[in-house]
Scaffold this motif. Structure first.
Motif, PDB file in Angstrom:
ATOM      1  N   LYS A 103      -7.909   5.107  -5.972  1.00 48.18           N
ATOM      2  CA  LYS A 103      -8.108   4.771  -4.567  1.00 48.18           C
ATOM      3  C   LYS A 103      -9.170   5.662  -3.948  1.00 48.18           C
ATOM      4  O   LYS A 103      -9.179   6.874  -4.147  1.00 48.18           O
ATOM      5  CB  LYS A 103      -6.794   4.914  -3.773  1.00 48.18           C
ATOM      6  N   ILE A 113      -9.198  -4.108  -5.006  1.00 48.61           N
ATOM      7  CA  ILE A 113      -8.219  -4.221  -3.923  1.00 48.61           C
ATOM      8  C   ILE A 113      -8.839  -3.689  -2.640  1.00 48.61           C
ATOM      9  O   ILE A 113      -9.408  -2.598  -2.629  1.00 48.61           O
ATOM     10  CB  ILE A 113      -6.931  -3.416  -4.233  1.00 48.61           C
ATOM     11  N   GLN A 165       1.644   6.881  -6.980  1.00 45.45           N
ATOM     12  CA  GLN A 165       0.385   7.464  -6.511  1.00 45.45           C
ATOM     13  C   GLN A 165       0.444   8.978  -6.679  1.00 45.45           C
ATOM     14  O   GLN A 165       1.300   9.654  -6.099  1.00 45.45           O
ATOM     15  CB  GLN A 165       0.106   7.117  -5.051  1.00 45.45           C
ATOM     16  N   SER A 195      -4.106  -5.081  -0.109  1.00 48.70           N
ATOM     17  CA  SER A 195      -2.912  -4.254   0.094  1.00 48.70           C
ATOM     18  C   SER A 195      -2.591  -4.166   1.584  1.00 48.70           C
ATOM     19  O   SER A 195      -3.479  -4.100   2.429  1.00 48.70           O
ATOM     20  CB  SER A 195      -3.085  -2.861  -0.509  1.00 48.70           C
ATOM     21  N   HIS A 245      -9.076   0.567  -5.705  1.00 44.99           N
ATOM     22  CA  HIS A 245      -8.421   0.318  -4.417  1.00 44.99           C
ATOM     23  C   HIS A 245      -9.283   0.974  -3.338  1.00 44.99           C
ATOM     24  O   HIS A 245      -9.407   2.193  -3.295  1.00 44.99           O
ATOM     25  CB  HIS A 245      -7.024   0.954  -4.466  1.00 44.99           C
ATOM     26  N   ASN A 284      -8.072  -2.681   1.495  1.00 50.71           N
ATOM     27  CA  ASN A 284      -6.964  -2.228   2.340  1.00 50.71           C
ATOM     28  C   ASN A 284      -7.505  -1.821   3.703  1.00 50.71           C
ATOM     29  O   ASN A 284      -8.600  -1.290   3.809  1.00 50.71           O
ATOM     30  CB  ASN A 284      -6.265  -1.037   1.676  1.00 50.71           C
ATOM     31  N   GLY A 323      -4.995   3.060 -11.785  1.00 47.25           N
ATOM     32  CA  GLY A 323      -5.861   2.638 -10.701  1.00 47.25           C
ATOM     33  C   GLY A 323      -6.421   3.844  -9.982  1.00 47.25           C
ATOM     34  O   GLY A 323      -5.969   4.984 -10.181  1.00 47.25           O
ATOM     35  N   TYR A 380      -7.531  -1.219 -11.677  1.00 49.65           N
ATOM     36  CA  TYR A 380      -8.135  -1.647 -10.413  1.00 49.65           C
ATOM     37  C   TYR A 380      -8.839  -0.486  -9.731  1.00 49.65           C
ATOM     38  O   TYR A 380      -8.617   0.680 -10.047  1.00 49.65           O
ATOM     39  CB  TYR A 380      -7.067  -2.217  -9.461  1.00 49.65           C
ATOM     40  N   GLU A 408      -1.631   5.437  -9.715  1.00 56.22           N
ATOM     41  CA  GLU A 408      -2.855   5.376  -8.924  1.00 56.22           C
ATOM     42  C   GLU A 408      -3.281   6.805  -8.620  1.00 56.22           C
ATOM     43  O   GLU A 408      -2.485   7.607  -8.128  1.00 56.22           O
ATOM     44  CB  GLU A 408      -2.628   4.616  -7.613  1.00 56.22           C
ATOM     45  N   ALA A 464       0.823  -1.199   0.000  1.00 55.21           N
ATOM     46  CA  ALA A 464       0.000   0.000   0.000  1.00 55.21           C
ATOM     47  C   ALA A 464       0.867   1.262   0.000  1.00 55.21           C
ATOM     48  O   ALA A 464       1.997   1.256   0.489  1.00 55.21           O
ATOM     49  CB  ALA A 464      -0.902   0.005   1.231  1.00 55.21           C
TER      50      ALA A 464
END
Length: 364
Positions: free
Chosen positions: A228, A295, A101, A318, A263, A297, A226, A261, A174, A24
Motif C-alpha cells: 500500500k 486497488i 497489514q 477498497s 493498493h 482507495n 500486497g 496487488y 499487505e 480497507a
C-alpha cells in the motif's frame, strides 16, 4: 439487482475473490489489554464483514519499536499470534479471506510508547504530528536516525512478522508503505536525508521498501503479498521533491515481483486526503507502471467504484468507513438497500458499541 463489475469474481494472486469490494485497513484501537492482543470482539468484527472479496486487517505493529498509537494490536508475540488466529479462523468459517497489514510507524510516535526512548526514523526530521498516548494528545518529538545495521534488523522484523501472520492463518500480508509511516519516510526525500545505501537517489530511498517486500515474498510467495502507498497524502508533513517520479519508480520495481496487488490510497475530490487542487493525481501513472491487480482507495461509494472499474482505472476498490457501519456492505450495495451511517465518536477505542453492534440490513 446490480450487474456491476463490483460483484464479479476476480483472481487476486493466489486467491479467487467472489467480488471486487475490499475492506480497507482501519485502525480501531480495540486491543485494550497489556499484551495488545486481538480480542474475541475483534474476531466477531472481522467475521461480520467476511462477505468482502478481501479483508485487509488494521495495521499490526511488527515489533515493540513499531508502536505509535494506543491500543493497536501487534503481531510480534505468541499471544498476539494466538489472538489473530482466532480472528482468521472466524473469518474463514464465515467464508472470507483476510490479509494482515504489517506496520511500523517510525517517527510518528512518542517516547510514551518506548520507555522514554525516542522513536526511530530514517533521519532526524521532526513530523508535524501529534500522538494520542495514555496522557492524551502529545506533540511528536524529533526522532532518532537509524544506523545502517538497525535498518537491516527491521527488515528481519518484517520477515518474522510475515512468518507470524502465516502461523496465525492469514491468507497473505499487505506491507504498509503509506500515510507517512516508516517505509514512506524512507521513500520520500523530505524525511530521508541519509547518505548511506538507504538515502540519496530514488533507487536508494526505495531500497528499504523493496527489501521488506522481498522478505514477505520469501515467506508467503509473491501471490500473497500486497503493498500500500499514498502518493499524495502528505500526512505528518511528509514530502518529496518529485513524488510522481519517486512513486512511479517504486511501482515499477514492485511490478517485478508479481505481487498480489498494489493498493493506492489517493482519495477522490472532497476527501481530506485528496490531492491538492493544483496537483494532478499520481494514481493513473502508477497504473501504467504496475501491471498486476490494482486497488484504489479513498472516498469511494458504489457509483464512484463502478465508474473506476468500468474505466479500468482499477481492478478492485477498497472501502473504509462504509464497512464500519455496514458489516453487510456487499449485500447492501448489491440490492440497493440504504446504508447505515457510522458514528465517528466510536471509531477509535471504546467498547463494543460502534464496533460489533451495527445490524445488517436483513437480520439473520
Amino acid at each position: 439487482m446490480s450487474t456491476s463489475l463490483l460483484f464479479t469474481p476476480y483472481q487476486l494472486g493466489a486467491l479467487t475473490l467472489p467480488n471486487r469490494l475490499v475492506m480497507a485497513p482501519m485502525t480501531r484501537s480495540r486491543a485494550q489489554n497489556p499484551g495488545k492482543i486481538p480480542t474475541a470482539s475483534t474476531a466477531i468484527y472481522y467475521a461480520q464483514r467476511a462477505s468482502a472479496g478481501l479483508i485487509i486487517s488494521e495495521g499490526s505493529q511488527i515489533s515493540p519499536q513499531a508502536v505509535g498509537y494506543i491500543d493497536t494490536p501487534g503481531i510480534h508475540s505468541g499471544e498476539q499470534v494466538s489472538g489473530w488466529k482466532r480472528v482468521t479462523e472466524a473469518v474463514h468459517a464465515a467464508g472470507g479471506r483476510i490479509f494482515s497489514q504489517l506496520w511500523h510507524v517510525g517517527a510518528v510516535s512518542h517516547p510514551y510508547f518506548h520507555n522514554g526512548e525516542l522513536p526511530v526514523a530514517p533521519s532526524a526530521v521532526k513530523p508535524t504530528a501529534t500522538a494520542y498516548t495514555g496522557n492524551g494528545m502529545e506533540e511528536v518529538p524529533t526522532p532518532r536516525a537509524l544506523e545502517t545495521h538497525e535498518v537491516k534488523i527491521i527488515v528481519e522484523d518484517y520477515r518474522q512478522a510475515a512468518k507470524n501472520a502465516q502461523a496465525a492463518g492469514f491468507d497473505g500480508v499487505e506491507i504498509h508503505g503509506a500515510n507517512g509511516f516508516l517505509i514512506d519516510q524512507f521513500l520520500q526525500s523530505g524525511t530521508n536525508v541519509r547518505t548511506d545505501e538507504y538515502g540519496g537517489n530514488v533507487e536508494n530511498r526505495a531500497r528499504f521498501a523493496l527489501e521488506v517486500v522481498q522478505a514477505a515474498v520469501d515467506v508467503f510467495g509473491a501471490g500473497r503479498v500486497g503493498y500500500k502507498m499514498s502518493p499524495s497524502a502528505n500526512l505528518g508533513g511528509i514530502s518529496d521533491a518529485d513524488p510522481r517520479t519517486t512513486f512511479s519508480y517504486l511501482a515499477g520495481q514492485l511490478d517485478r515481483f508479481g505481487l498480489a496487488y498494489l493498493h493506492v490510497m489517493e482519495a477522490l475530490p472532497g476527501h481530506f486526503m485528496a490531492p491538492k487542487e493544483s496537483k494532478e493525481p499520481i494514481g493513473p501513472a502508477l497504473r501504467k507502471r504496475f501491471t498486476g491487480p490494482f486497488i484504489l482507495n479513498g472516498g469511494y461509494d458504489k457509483e464512484a467504484a463502478e465508474q473506476a472499474l468500468a474505466a479500468q482505472a482499477a481492478d478492485l476498490i477498497s472501502f473504509g468507513v462504509p464497512f464500519i457501519a455496514n458489516p453487510d456492505l456487499v449485500a447492501r450495495y448489491h440490492t440497493g438497500a440504504p446504508l447505515s451511517q457510522a458514528d465517528p465518536s466510536s471509531f477509535y477505542g471504546g467498547t463494543d458499541q460502534g464496533y460489533i453492534d451495527y445490524p445488517p440490513a436483513v437480520p439473520a
